[in-house]
Enzyme design. Sequence first.
Site, mmCIF file in Angstrom:
data_model
loop_
_atom_site.group_PDB
_atom_site.id
_atom_site.type_symbol
_atom_site.label_atom_id
_atom_site.label_comp_id
_atom_site.label_asym_id
_atom_site.label_seq_id
_atom_site.Cartn_x
_atom_site.Cartn_y
_atom_site.Cartn_z
ATOM 1 C CG ASP A 36 -2.133 0.849 1.076
ATOM 2 O OD1 ASP A 36 -3.237 0.281 0.997
ATOM 3 O OD2 ASP A 36 -2.009 2.101 0.996
ATOM 4 C CB SER A 130 -10.893 -1.811 -7.579
ATOM 5 O OG SER A 130 -9.668 -1.750 -6.924
ATOM 6 C CE LYS A 219 -18.940 -4.918 -5.799
ATOM 7 N NZ LYS A 219 -19.259 -5.583 -4.564
ATOM 8 C CG ASN A 223 -22.550 -3.130 -4.500
ATOM 9 O OD1 ASN A 223 -22.761 -4.196 -3.921
ATOM 10 N ND2 ASN A 223 -21.414 -2.470 -4.372
ATOM 11 C CB CYS A 275 -19.582 0.067 -2.130
ATOM 12 S SG CYS A 275 -17.814 -0.146 -1.828
ATOM 13 C CE LYS A 278 -16.654 2.739 -4.428
ATOM 14 N NZ LYS A 278 -16.666 1.766 -5.506
ATOM 15 C CE LYS A 338 -23.099 -4.572 7.429
ATOM 16 N NZ LYS A 338 -22.752 -5.535 6.335
HETATM 17 P P1 NAD Z 1 -9.849 1.320 0.954
HETATM 18 O O1 NAD Z 1 -9.815 2.781 0.788
HETATM 19 O O2 NAD Z 1 -10.096 0.746 2.310
HETATM 20 O O3 NAD Z 1 -8.442 0.705 0.465
HETATM 21 C C1 NAD Z 1 -7.797 1.065 -0.713
HETATM 22 C C2 NAD Z 1 -6.297 1.132 -0.427
HETATM 23 O O4 NAD Z 1 -5.592 1.292 -1.661
HETATM 24 C C3 NAD Z 1 -5.881 2.313 0.455
HETATM 25 O O5 NAD Z 1 -5.246 1.829 1.629
HETATM 26 C C4 NAD Z 1 -4.934 3.139 -0.425
HETATM 27 O O6 NAD Z 1 -3.869 3.737 0.289
HETATM 28 C C5 NAD Z 1 -4.430 2.067 -1.386
HETATM 29 N N1 NAD Z 1 -3.884 2.607 -2.645
HETATM 30 C C6 NAD Z 1 -4.408 3.542 -3.466
HETATM 31 N N2 NAD Z 1 -3.621 3.730 -4.537
HETATM 32 C C7 NAD Z 1 -2.555 2.897 -4.401
HETATM 33 C C8 NAD Z 1 -1.416 2.611 -5.199
HETATM 34 N N3 NAD Z 1 -1.207 3.237 -6.362
HETATM 35 N N4 NAD Z 1 -0.519 1.686 -4.768
HETATM 36 C C9 NAD Z 1 -0.740 1.052 -3.585
HETATM 37 N N5 NAD Z 1 -1.821 1.254 -2.792
HETATM 38 C C10 NAD Z 1 -2.722 2.170 -3.188
HETATM 39 O O7 NAD Z 1 -10.897 0.758 -0.087
HETATM 40 P P2 NAD Z 1 -11.741 -0.608 0.020
HETATM 41 O O8 NAD Z 1 -12.936 -0.394 0.854
HETATM 42 O O9 NAD Z 1 -10.819 -1.729 0.320
HETATM 43 O O10 NAD Z 1 -12.257 -0.733 -1.490
HETATM 44 C C11 NAD Z 1 -11.384 -1.065 -2.533
HETATM 45 C C12 NAD Z 1 -12.193 -1.405 -3.778
HETATM 46 O O11 NAD Z 1 -12.989 -2.563 -3.516
HETATM 47 C C13 NAD Z 1 -13.178 -0.316 -4.206
HETATM 48 O O12 NAD Z 1 -13.253 -0.309 -5.609
HETATM 49 C C14 NAD Z 1 -14.501 -0.782 -3.620
HETATM 50 O O13 NAD Z 1 -15.598 -0.322 -4.382
HETATM 51 C C15 NAD Z 1 -14.381 -2.278 -3.741
HETATM 52 N N6 NAD Z 1 -15.156 -3.048 -2.744
HETATM 53 C C16 NAD Z 1 -15.185 -2.647 -1.435
HETATM 54 C C17 NAD Z 1 -15.876 -3.421 -0.490
HETATM 55 C C18 NAD Z 1 -15.937 -3.027 0.964
HETATM 56 O O14 NAD Z 1 -16.641 -3.694 1.709
HETATM 57 N N7 NAD Z 1 -15.240 -2.004 1.418
HETATM 58 C C19 NAD Z 1 -16.504 -4.613 -0.899
HETATM 59 C C20 NAD Z 1 -16.428 -4.983 -2.251
HETATM 60 C C21 NAD Z 1 -15.743 -4.194 -3.158
HETATM 61 C C1 UGA Z 2 -22.390 -4.084 0.286
HETATM 62 C C2 UGA Z 2 -22.845 -5.398 -0.390
HETATM 63 O O1 UGA Z 2 -23.743 -6.077 0.499
HETATM 64 C C3 UGA Z 2 -21.649 -6.293 -0.702
HETATM 65 O O2 UGA Z 2 -22.086 -7.445 -1.418
HETATM 66 C C4 UGA Z 2 -20.648 -5.508 -1.559
HETATM 67 O O3 UGA Z 2 -19.500 -6.299 -1.820
HETATM 68 C C5 UGA Z 2 -20.239 -4.248 -0.824
HETATM 69 O O4 UGA Z 2 -21.429 -3.452 -0.547
HETATM 70 C C6 UGA Z 2 -19.335 -3.361 -1.608
HETATM 71 O O5 UGA Z 2 -19.265 -3.442 -2.813
HETATM 72 O O6 UGA Z 2 -18.718 -2.547 -0.910
HETATM 73 P P1 UGA Z 2 -21.722 -3.343 2.737
HETATM 74 O O7 UGA Z 2 -21.912 -1.979 2.198
HETATM 75 O O8 UGA Z 2 -20.463 -3.657 3.450
HETATM 76 O O9 UGA Z 2 -21.821 -4.420 1.538
HETATM 77 O O10 UGA Z 2 -22.922 -3.704 3.732
HETATM 78 P P2 UGA Z 2 -24.460 -4.115 3.508
HETATM 79 O O11 UGA Z 2 -24.770 -5.208 4.446
HETATM 80 O O12 UGA Z 2 -24.794 -4.329 2.098
HETATM 81 O O13 UGA Z 2 -25.226 -2.815 4.036
HETATM 82 C C7 UGA Z 2 -25.182 -1.600 3.310
HETATM 83 C C8 UGA Z 2 -26.079 -0.586 3.989
HETATM 84 O O14 UGA Z 2 -27.461 -0.924 3.822
HETATM 85 C C9 UGA Z 2 -25.852 -0.467 5.494
HETATM 86 O O15 UGA Z 2 -25.923 0.882 5.883
HETATM 87 C C10 UGA Z 2 -27.000 -1.258 6.079
HETATM 88 O O16 UGA Z 2 -27.335 -0.883 7.384
HETATM 89 C C11 UGA Z 2 -28.112 -0.931 5.089
HETATM 90 N N1 UGA Z 2 -29.198 -1.928 5.057
HETATM 91 C C12 UGA Z 2 -28.946 -3.198 4.658
HETATM 92 C C13 UGA Z 2 -30.475 -1.551 5.423
HETATM 93 O O17 UGA Z 2 -30.729 -0.396 5.777
HETATM 94 N N2 UGA Z 2 -31.484 -2.485 5.374
HETATM 95 C C14 UGA Z 2 -31.257 -3.766 4.986
HETATM 96 O O18 UGA Z 2 -32.223 -4.568 4.966
HETATM 97 C C15 UGA Z 2 -29.958 -4.128 4.615
#
Ligand code: NAD
Ligand code: UGA
Length: 460
Positions: A36, A130, A219, A223, A275, A278, A338
Amino acid sequence: MKSKKKILCIGAGYVGGPSMAMIAYKCPDYRVTVVDTNPERIDAWNSSELPIYEPGLDKIVKKTRGKNLFFTKDIENQIKENDIIFVSVHTPTKTYGTGADMAADLQYWEKTARQILKYSRSSKIVIEKSTLPVKTALAMEKILSSAKGRFRFEVLSNPEFMAEGTAICDLENPDRVLIGSHETKSGLNARAELIKIYSRWISKEKIITSNIWSSELSKLVANAFLAQRVSSINSISALCEKTDANISEVAKAVGMDSRIGDKFLKASIGFGGSCFKKDILNLVYLCRYYDLKEVASYWENVVKINEYQQERFVANILNSMFGTLAGKKICILGFAFKANTGDTRESPAIYVSQKLLAEHAELIISDPKALKNAAVDLAGTKGKVKYIEDPYQAAVGCHALVILTDWDLYRNLDFRKIYKSMVKPAFIFDGRNIIDHKKCFSIGFNVYPIGKPALSHFKV
Ligand code: NAD
Ligand code: UGA
């Protein structure tokens, strides 16, 4: 000793950390490295206090870190040494220029592609983890293929579907793993390499394949569908409040239809998290780009209803508390978006807190895991805010409790004890419908759930 197979992940965030820890845990013969650009994040991954709270994560990191899971700042050498590279950098909504407030900001992702190109000394499989707009892999391929003739880069799409708070269970037992690839010989070979990794612990039927564009789009659509269900039930919660119907009863009756299903039908103050908003906005932007105006506005309304739900929640607090909050103390129970996470990105608690502060209320914010992030989120906001983890202490001397996160902890609080310590008349606004409303009413509270009749001791 037989040398281990090597995997690199660029981006040590909520996705990179847990997903690579799971691969290391399930595949002891692979050496998994996570890098990172943020040095503090890497230090935290190497410390006893991990940078994110996720139930069960500590256990698997403890079992693998230093054995076949490594966190390091040395991006250059790790790119050189690894032939399978996951990219899980963040892809936030763009805040500037064309597509501001809608399109995905791909700058972090593109910098990563250029880093891979610059430091590579051999051919590689590059895996998009991502969440990206459909056709992004094409741009990655264009950047990577600018090193003509030297090495081959095969780009795969492997979006992550885990949810925060349940990430470890989701990664260990996912509904499906999706791998998008080209149907060329090298595309199919790369796909087979990735299937080899996942099939260590996931059954073959759950590992599905598609072309890259379907994978990228699936994906965003998954969402959007999940968020749409939350907005659908929340829109009906507004109607319930006008008609004396009860949203829990409606959700139960509707969800028992096996064609509809009972998940994601909990009415709330609205969805948060980094997510949903966005990714929907990204989808809306894509539709507009392809001149699909009607499709764009259909999905945009999912976000609008989410904003409406939060606005009407705050309006209800203000109206129920006699039209003024100035100088009143309000205890916010839960700041995370959450339960079971410390993540506050896009948490409705940010909006609600800012609006209450704008009404000159004093806030006492309580949360078991998110207080550090809450303090950062509200840093620039004018007004009086205190942070107290213990909900009983937080409620002392308050006029109202506002429940914003569905932490289990809040379900079984001793509300009698809390009531005694509060200013009367005392109010509860349950933005998650998680407490026993009738019981709290009988204790003396005026109770305002979501999508259910208010239980008020006032005559009019
Ligand atoms: P995050 O911000 O927690 O982590 C991203 C990391 O990437 C950061 O620590 C940042 O410093 C690092 N980074 C950025 N540019 C870089 C580079 N050039 N080299 C090395 N490191 C670098 O983000 P996240 O929540 O882990 O989400 C990452 C991706 O996954 C997003 O596209 C998001 O939409 C997707 N996603 C997130 C979730 C979730 O639950 N958070 C679930 C599914 C998918
Ligand atoms: C969500 C998706 O569930 C994941 O499959 C996906 O990978 C992820 O986004 C992502 O791309 O980041 P997350 O945002 O971590 O996961 O959590 P969720 O359980 O989906 O909840 C999202 C929001 O909806 C929370 O604020 C939760 O409280 C709310 N929610 C969920 C409700 O208000 N009602 C519900 O019945 C369910």
